[in-house]
Design a protein around this motif. Structure first.
Motif, PDB file in Angstrom:
ATOM      1  N   GLY A  27      49.391  48.677  84.810  1.00 10.99           N
ATOM      2  CA  GLY A  27      49.133  49.722  85.500  1.00 10.99           C
ATOM      3  C   GLY A  27      50.375  50.234  86.118  1.00 10.99           C
ATOM      4  N   LEU A  28      50.553  51.727  86.280  1.00 10.99           N
ATOM      5  CA  LEU A  28      51.732  52.235  86.720  1.00 10.99           C
ATOM      6  C   LEU A  28      52.006  52.580  88.231  1.00 10.99           C
ATOM      7  CD1 LEU A  28      52.015  54.942  83.697  1.00 10.99           C
ATOM      8  CD2 LEU A  28      52.611  52.558  83.556  1.00 10.99           C
ATOM      9  N   ALA A  29      53.125  52.359  88.589  1.00 13.05           N
ATOM     10  CA  ALA A  29      53.156  52.571  90.021  1.00 13.05           C
ATOM     11  C   ALA A  29      54.148  53.781  89.992  1.00 13.05           C
ATOM     12  CB  ALA A  29      54.113  51.486  90.657  1.00 13.05           C
ATOM     13  N   TYR A  30      53.674  54.792  91.136  1.00 10.43           N
ATOM     14  CA  TYR A  30      54.281  55.918  91.595  1.00 10.43           C
ATOM     15  C   TYR A  30      54.850  55.848  92.948  1.00 10.43           C
ATOM     16  CZ  TYR A  30      51.719  57.618  87.423  1.00 10.43           C
ATOM     17  OH  TYR A  30      51.237  57.652  86.174  1.00 10.43           O
ATOM     18  N   THR A  31      55.769  56.852  93.178  1.00  8.11           N
ATOM     19  CA  THR A  31      56.217  57.351  94.327  1.00  8.11           C
ATOM     20  C   THR A  31      55.714  58.569  94.878  1.00  8.11           C
ATOM     21  OG1 THR A  31      58.028  58.621  93.315  1.00  8.11           O
ATOM     22  CG2 THR A  31      58.793  56.389  93.559  1.00  8.11           C
TER      23      THR A  31
ATOM     24  N   PHE B  35      43.669  56.664  87.701  1.00  9.79           N
ATOM     25  CA  PHE B  35      44.869  57.477  87.378  1.00  9.79           C
ATOM     26  C   PHE B  35      46.147  56.451  86.938  1.00  9.79           C
ATOM     27  CE2 PHE B  35      48.922  59.536  88.422  1.00  9.79           C
ATOM     28  CZ  PHE B  35      48.924  60.343  87.593  1.00  9.79           C
ATOM     29  N   HIS B  36      46.288  55.311  87.738  1.00 12.76           N
ATOM     30  CA  HIS B  36      47.557  54.572  87.394  1.00 12.76           C
ATOM     31  C   HIS B  36      47.289  53.760  86.136  1.00 12.76           C
ATOM     32  CE1 HIS B  36      45.443  51.571  90.794  1.00 12.76           C
ATOM     33  NE2 HIS B  36      45.081  51.400  89.589  1.00 12.76           N
ATOM     34  N   HIS B  37      46.114  53.607  85.425  1.00  9.96           N
ATOM     35  CA  HIS B  37      45.905  53.036  84.218  1.00  9.96           C
ATOM     36  C   HIS B  37      45.853  53.892  83.019  1.00  9.96           C
ATOM     37  CE1 HIS B  37      45.070  49.048  86.154  1.00  9.96           C
ATOM     38  NE2 HIS B  37      44.217  49.740  86.862  1.00  9.96           N
TER      39      HIS B  37
ATOM     40  N   SER C 297      53.829  48.878  87.336  1.00 13.78           N
ATOM     41  CA  SER C 297      55.062  48.845  86.587  1.00 13.78           C
ATOM     42  C   SER C 297      55.711  50.095  87.135  1.00 13.78           C
ATOM     43  CB  SER C 297      54.742  49.124  85.026  1.00 13.78           C
ATOM     44  OG  SER C 297      55.847  49.399  84.376  1.00 13.78           O
ATOM     45  N   GLU C 298      57.103  49.948  87.173  1.00 14.44           N
ATOM     46  CA  GLU C 298      58.090  51.293  87.405  1.00 14.44           C
ATOM     47  C   GLU C 298      58.895  51.245  86.285  1.00 14.44           C
ATOM     48  OE1 GLU C 298      59.900  51.002  91.348  1.00 14.44           O
ATOM     49  OE2 GLU C 298      58.396  49.370  91.820  1.00 14.44           O
ATOM     50  N   LEU C 299      58.784  51.023  85.172  1.00 12.15           N
ATOM     51  CA  LEU C 299      59.515  51.477  83.888  1.00 12.15           C
ATOM     52  C   LEU C 299      59.491  52.703  83.359  1.00 12.15           C
ATOM     53  CD1 LEU C 299      58.557  48.489  81.301  1.00 12.15           C
ATOM     54  CD2 LEU C 299      60.619  48.747  82.696  1.00 12.15           C
ATOM     55  N   PRO C 300      60.441  53.455  83.125  1.00 14.13           N
ATOM     56  CA  PRO C 300      60.278  54.694  82.586  1.00 14.13           C
ATOM     57  C   PRO C 300      59.312  54.996  81.284  1.00 14.13           C
ATOM     58  CG  PRO C 300      62.684  53.958  82.651  1.00 14.13           C
ATOM     59  CD  PRO C 300      61.719  52.708  82.858  1.00 14.13           C
ATOM     60  N   ASP C 301      58.887  56.089  81.416  1.00  9.79           N
ATOM     61  CA  ASP C 301      57.648  56.312  80.254  1.00  9.79           C
ATOM     62  C   ASP C 301      58.259  56.036  79.066  1.00  9.79           C
ATOM     63  OD1 ASP C 301      56.175  57.407  82.550  1.00  9.79           O
ATOM     64  OD2 ASP C 301      56.615  59.511  82.150  1.00  9.79           O
TER      65      ASP C 301
ATOM     66  N   GLY D  20      40.950  63.673  95.712  1.00  7.10           N
ATOM     67  CA  GLY D  20      41.488  62.462  96.442  1.00  7.10           C
ATOM     68  C   GLY D  20      42.050  61.400  95.238  1.00  7.10           C
ATOM     69  N   LEU D  21      42.843  60.709  95.733  1.00  7.05           N
ATOM     70  CA  LEU D  21      43.427  59.748  95.115  1.00  7.05           C
ATOM     71  C   LEU D  21      43.942  58.508  95.734  1.00  7.05           C
ATOM     72  CD1 LEU D  21      44.823  59.320  91.909  1.00  7.05           C
ATOM     73  CD2 LEU D  21      46.888  60.168  92.694  1.00  7.05           C
ATOM     74  N   ALA D  22      43.898  57.121  95.147  1.00 11.02           N
ATOM     75  CA  ALA D  22      44.272  56.159  95.513  1.00 11.02           C
ATOM     76  C   ALA D  22      44.948  55.627  94.256  1.00 11.02           C
ATOM     77  CB  ALA D  22      43.357  55.036  96.050  1.00 11.02           C
ATOM     78  N   CYS D  23      46.343  55.127  94.314  1.00 12.77           N
ATOM     79  CA  CYS D  23      46.975  54.647  93.121  1.00 12.77           C
ATOM     80  C   CYS D  23      48.082  53.670  93.592  1.00 12.77           C
ATOM     81  CB  CYS D  23      47.413  55.685  92.299  1.00 12.77           C
ATOM     82  SG  CYS D  23      48.806  56.631  93.011  1.00 12.77           S
ATOM     83  N   PHE D  24      48.681  53.085  92.477  1.00  9.85           N
ATOM     84  CA  PHE D  24      49.673  51.668  92.902  1.00  9.85           C
ATOM     85  C   PHE D  24      50.808  52.547  93.381  1.00  9.85           C
ATOM     86  CE2 PHE D  24      48.208  48.783  89.289  1.00  9.85           C
ATOM     87  CZ  PHE D  24      47.217  48.529  90.193  1.00  9.85           C
ATOM     88  N   ALA D  25      51.517  51.947  94.392  1.00  8.59           N
ATOM     89  CA  ALA D  25      52.651  52.513  95.143  1.00  8.59           C
ATOM     90  C   ALA D  25      54.042  51.671  94.384  1.00  8.59           C
ATOM     91  CB  ALA D  25      52.709  52.391  96.667  1.00  8.59           C
ATOM     92  N   ALA D  26      55.006  52.443  94.093  1.00  6.26           N
ATOM     93  CA  ALA D  26      56.272  52.026  93.579  1.00  6.26           C
ATOM     94  C   ALA D  26      56.847  51.024  94.706  1.00  6.26           C
ATOM     95  CB  ALA D  26      57.120  52.978  93.288  1.00  6.26           C
TER      96      ALA D  26
END
Length: 241
Positions: free
Chosen positions: A185-189, A132-134, A169-173, A158-164
């Motif tokens: 890859g994108l980091a999420y809160t 998902f984070h890619h 990356s934490e850049l805006p979309d 079930g999900l495992a993804c990058f943590a902000a």
């Protein structure tokens, strides 16, 4: 006439073209099996093991999205699940098939892009460790539509993804489109994940436990782990994919 957009799907494909293709990247990534990379080791995610031990997931049909070299797919098959697993990379899938054969289990591996793949029937569990984070932001729409199509009523995601603050990356979309890069890859809160998957019921959302090298499980604290449940009626998500 040089026009390419008539439908929402046309828009999504047009936006896909703003980012480099992914398949070659992942083939190169999985090309050397001897690399000392933690998630190359044939260990299942610690959160997935925990779900099994606590009885949160039981036998049934599973779809493993972005399965890579099959760490989690093989583990689930060992525990009696009927497993379908998909990935973009033929190299990763060849490795996964070797692992399944060595373990003496059957997993139906398939090369597919999850944003437009077709699946037969519904799944009791959809699991995603690191796919998902890619995805670029516009493909969250496709991803949510996929879950709506394939999750059984009351099914689990079930999900495992990058943590902000840890990885990704934490850049805006909008900035990602200006750059034409996902920056690895994108980091999420937690709040973002709850917002994106608001149509599902949260059962657990936590950091993945950091597992030592001698552990039988994979675990890195730079990842969020989450488990959601679809409603028993599982109404249609009014999005395009």
């Amino acid at each position: 006439m040089d026009r390419s957009v008539r439908t929402v799907d046309d828009v999504l494909r047009l936006l896909d073209g703003l980012f480099p293709p992914q398949a070659d990247r992942w083939d190169a990534f999985y090309g050397d099996r001897s690399r000392q990379v933690p998630f190359f080791v044939a260990k299942p995610d610690e959160n997935l093991v925990s779900y099994l031990e606590r009885g949160l997931i039981t036998t049934g049909r599973v779809l493993d999205l972005g399965c890579g070299p099959g760490r989690n797919a093989v583990h689930l098959a060992r525990h009696g699940f009927e497993v379908d697993a998909v990935d973009l990379s033929p190299t990763a899938l060849a490795w996964a098939e070797d692992r399944a054969q060595e373990a003496g289990v059957e997993v139906r591996f398939r090369r597919a892009d999850i944003v437009d793949a077709e699946f037969t029937g519904r799944y009791d569990l959809v699991y995603d460790s690191g796919c998902f984070h890619h995805l670029p932001p516009h493909r969250r729409v496709s991803y949510r539509a996929l879950l709506d199509r394939v999750l059984a009523p009351g099914g689990l995601f079930g999900l495992a993804c990058f943590a902000a603050g840890e990885m990704g990356s934490e850049l805006p979309d909008a900035e990602l489109y200006r750059e034409g890069s996902l920056r690895g890859g994108l980091a999420y809160t937690p709040e973002e994940l709850r917002w994106i998957f608001a149509d599902l019921t949260e059962l657990e959302l936590r950091r993945m436990h950091d597992e030592p090298a001698e552990s039988p499980c994979f675990g890195e604290r730079f990842l969020w782990t989450a488990l959601f449940r679809a409603s028993s009626s599982h109404p249609h998500v009014d999005d395009h994919g």
